[in-house]
Design a protein around this motif. Sequence first.
Motif, PDB file in Angstrom:
ATOM      1  N   THR A  82       0.845  -1.193   0.000  1.00 31.23           N
ATOM      2  CA  THR A  82       0.000   0.000   0.000  1.00 31.23           C
ATOM      3  C   THR A  82       0.879   1.241   0.000  1.00 31.23           C
ATOM      4  N   LYS A  83       0.339   2.342  -0.480  1.00 25.66           N
ATOM      5  CA  LYS A  83       1.080   3.589  -0.563  1.00 25.66           C
ATOM      6  C   LYS A  83       0.432   4.639   0.345  1.00 25.66           C
ATOM      7  N   GLY A  84       1.242   5.614   0.735  1.00 21.10           N
ATOM      8  CA  GLY A  84       0.705   6.676   1.579  1.00 21.10           C
ATOM      9  C   GLY A  84       0.914   6.387   3.053  1.00 21.10           C
ATOM     10  N   GLY A  85       0.485   7.317   3.882  1.00 22.07           N
ATOM     11  CA  GLY A  85       0.645   7.169   5.314  1.00 22.07           C
ATOM     12  C   GLY A  85      -0.374   6.233   5.924  1.00 22.07           C
ATOM     13  N   SER A  86      -0.193   5.971   7.207  1.00 19.41           N
ATOM     14  CA  SER A  86      -1.094   5.068   7.920  1.00 19.41           C
ATOM     15  C   SER A  86      -2.403   5.794   8.246  1.00 19.41           C
ATOM     16  N   THR A  87      -3.511   5.192   7.816  1.00 18.92           N
ATOM     17  CA  THR A  87      -4.831   5.781   8.081  1.00 18.92           C
ATOM     18  C   THR A  87      -5.770   4.771   8.735  1.00 18.92           C
ATOM     19  N   ALA A  88      -5.313   3.543   8.914  1.00 17.74           N
ATOM     20  CA  ALA A  88      -6.161   2.522   9.533  1.00 17.74           C
ATOM     21  C   ALA A  88      -6.330   2.825  11.016  1.00 17.74           C
ATOM     22  N   ASP A  89      -7.530   2.571  11.534  1.00 13.28           N
ATOM     23  CA  ASP A  89      -7.755   2.790  12.960  1.00 13.28           C
ATOM     24  C   ASP A  89      -7.716   1.457  13.706  1.00 13.28           C
ATOM     25  N   ALA A  90      -7.971   1.515  15.005  1.00 12.09           N
ATOM     26  CA  ALA A  90      -7.875   0.320  15.839  1.00 12.09           C
ATOM     27  C   ALA A  90      -8.844  -0.770  15.387  1.00 12.09           C
ATOM     28  N   GLU A  91     -10.026  -0.371  14.918  1.00 14.26           N
ATOM     29  CA  GLU A  91     -11.008  -1.354  14.469  1.00 14.26           C
ATOM     30  C   GLU A  91     -10.518  -2.101  13.234  1.00 14.26           C
ATOM     31  N   ASP A  92      -9.833  -1.398  12.317  1.00 13.01           N
ATOM     32  CA  ASP A  92      -9.292  -2.044  11.121  1.00 13.01           C
ATOM     33  C   ASP A  92      -8.240  -3.083  11.500  1.00 13.01           C
ATOM     34  N   HIS A  93      -7.376  -2.715  12.427  1.00 16.00           N
ATOM     35  CA  HIS A  93      -6.339  -3.653  12.876  1.00 16.00           C
ATOM     36  C   HIS A  93      -6.969  -4.835  13.618  1.00 16.00           C
ATOM     37  N   GLU A  94      -8.011  -4.589  14.354  1.00 19.58           N
ATOM     38  CA  GLU A  94      -8.692  -5.659  15.064  1.00 19.58           C
ATOM     39  C   GLU A  94      -9.320  -6.643  14.084  1.00 19.58           C
ATOM     40  N   ARG A  95      -9.834  -6.146  12.971  1.00 17.79           N
ATOM     41  CA  ARG A  95     -10.421  -7.037  11.971  1.00 17.79           C
ATOM     42  C   ARG A  95      -9.355  -7.936  11.350  1.00 17.79           C
ATOM     43  N   VAL A  96      -8.167  -7.412  11.188  1.00 21.75           N
ATOM     44  CA  VAL A  96      -7.060  -8.234  10.683  1.00 21.75           C
ATOM     45  C   VAL A  96      -6.718  -9.319  11.699  1.00 21.75           C
ATOM     46  N   ARG A  97      -6.652  -8.938  12.960  1.00 24.32           N
ATOM     47  CA  ARG A  97      -6.355  -9.912  14.003  1.00 24.32           C
ATOM     48  C   ARG A  97      -7.434 -10.998  14.052  1.00 24.32           C
ATOM     49  N   ALA A  98      -8.703 -10.587  13.932  1.00 26.26           N
ATOM     50  CA  ALA A  98      -9.804 -11.544  13.975  1.00 26.26           C
ATOM     51  C   ALA A  98      -9.770 -12.470  12.771  1.00 26.26           C
ATOM     52  N   LEU A  99      -9.436 -11.935  11.607  1.00 28.37           N
ATOM     53  CA  LEU A  99      -9.318 -12.770  10.405  1.00 28.37           C
ATOM     54  C   LEU A  99      -8.231 -13.816  10.591  1.00 28.37           C
ATOM     55  N   SER A 100      -7.087 -13.378  11.098  1.00 28.16           N
ATOM     56  CA  SER A 100      -5.980 -14.298  11.332  1.00 28.16           C
ATOM     57  C   SER A 100      -6.382 -15.409  12.290  1.00 28.16           C
ATOM     58  N   GLU A 101      -7.145 -15.050  13.304  1.00 30.77           N
ATOM     59  CA  GLU A 101      -7.596 -16.036  14.285  1.00 30.77           C
ATOM     60  C   GLU A 101      -8.589 -17.013  13.661  1.00 30.77           C
ATOM     61  N   ARG A 102      -9.527 -16.497  12.865  1.00 29.88           N
ATOM     62  CA  ARG A 102     -10.514 -17.368  12.216  1.00 29.88           C
ATOM     63  C   ARG A 102      -9.847 -18.343  11.256  1.00 29.88           C
ATOM     64  N   ARG A 103      -8.848 -17.862  10.532  1.00 30.40           N
ATOM     65  CA  ARG A 103      -8.189 -18.693   9.524  1.00 30.40           C
ATOM     66  C   ARG A 103      -7.091 -19.569  10.116  1.00 30.40           C
ATOM     67  N   GLY A 104      -6.734 -19.322  11.365  1.00 32.28           N
ATOM     68  CA  GLY A 104      -5.660 -20.086  11.984  1.00 32.28           C
ATOM     69  C   GLY A 104      -4.297 -19.761  11.400  1.00 32.28           C
ATOM     70  N   TRP A 105      -4.123 -18.511  10.964  1.00 33.70           N
ATOM     71  CA  TRP A 105      -2.868 -18.109  10.334  1.00 33.70           C
ATOM     72  C   TRP A 105      -1.771 -17.925  11.374  1.00 33.70           C
ATOM     73  N   GLN A 106      -0.592 -18.405  11.052  1.00 32.80           N
ATOM     74  CA  GLN A 106       0.585 -18.240  11.903  1.00 32.80           C
ATOM     75  C   GLN A 106       1.392 -17.063  11.358  1.00 32.80           C
ATOM     76  N   ILE A 107       0.953 -15.868  11.679  1.00 37.53           N
ATOM     77  CA  ILE A 107       1.598 -14.659  11.186  1.00 37.53           C
ATOM     78  C   ILE A 107       1.832 -13.702  12.338  1.00 37.53           C
ATOM     79  N   HIS A 108       2.730 -12.732  12.110  1.00 37.70           N
ATOM     80  CA  HIS A 108       3.009 -11.730  13.141  1.00 37.70           C
ATOM     81  C   HIS A 108       1.895 -10.686  13.089  1.00 37.70           C
ATOM     82  N   PRO A 109       1.173 -10.492  14.188  1.00 38.42           N
ATOM     83  CA  PRO A 109       0.044  -9.560  14.171  1.00 38.42           C
ATOM     84  C   PRO A 109       0.435  -8.110  13.947  1.00 38.42           C
TER      85      PRO A 109
END
Length: 213
Positions: free
Chosen positions: A94-121
């Motif tokens: 992605t390009k540009g500065g960081s504009t994601a808020d806490a809810e956006d990051h939480e959705r990524v964390r929840a997706l990783s948990e649902r999928r069982g992904w072994q990634i760095h949060p």
Amino acid sequence: MRIGELSERSGTPVPTIKYYLREGLLPRGERTGPNQAHYGDEHLHRLRLVRALTDVGGLPIATTREILARVDSPEPPITHELLGHAMHVLPPATKGGSTADAEDHERVRALSERRGWQIHPEGRPSADLAEVIATYRRAGHLLDDDALDGYAATMEQAARVDLDVIGRVTGTDEILESAVVYTVLGDTLMAVLRRLAQANESARRSGAAPQDG
């Protein structure tokens, strides 16, 4: 092989090879005369890696030199570490500065948990995904969890194909080269295939004949 053959086999101009030699990106060949040197397959593999990092990956010479030093260390990284390092040094998705808020990051964390992904949060790919989710939201098109999971499932299959292909090579240089090429060019490949698939699916659903354009 002489430098001319190395150039021909790698598709790299001789002046570029000499530049890589001066910059320490390519090891010196075995001297066979005052102005002659012999190069082996290891030089060909290293040259392909350098070009993958600089031409395909778009990395500056200094960063490329750091990566090669890591590869050539007394204890070179294992394949998983090599892939992780390649993902870290490549330009962000992605390009540009960081504009994601806490809810956006939480959705990524929840997706990783649902999928069982072994990634760095808190890794860059996770941050990039949060940015994409935020961009959808700002554009007025909420990317709901069902759609996100559907895309994630598709990418899991693509990742398996990537790792199967990369797994066919064994040399450290070849592994890293493949990781860079299949990540950078793979993004373009999947974008083009997606558009073709969309055209096909639209025609299938509507019963229309294929169209140009």
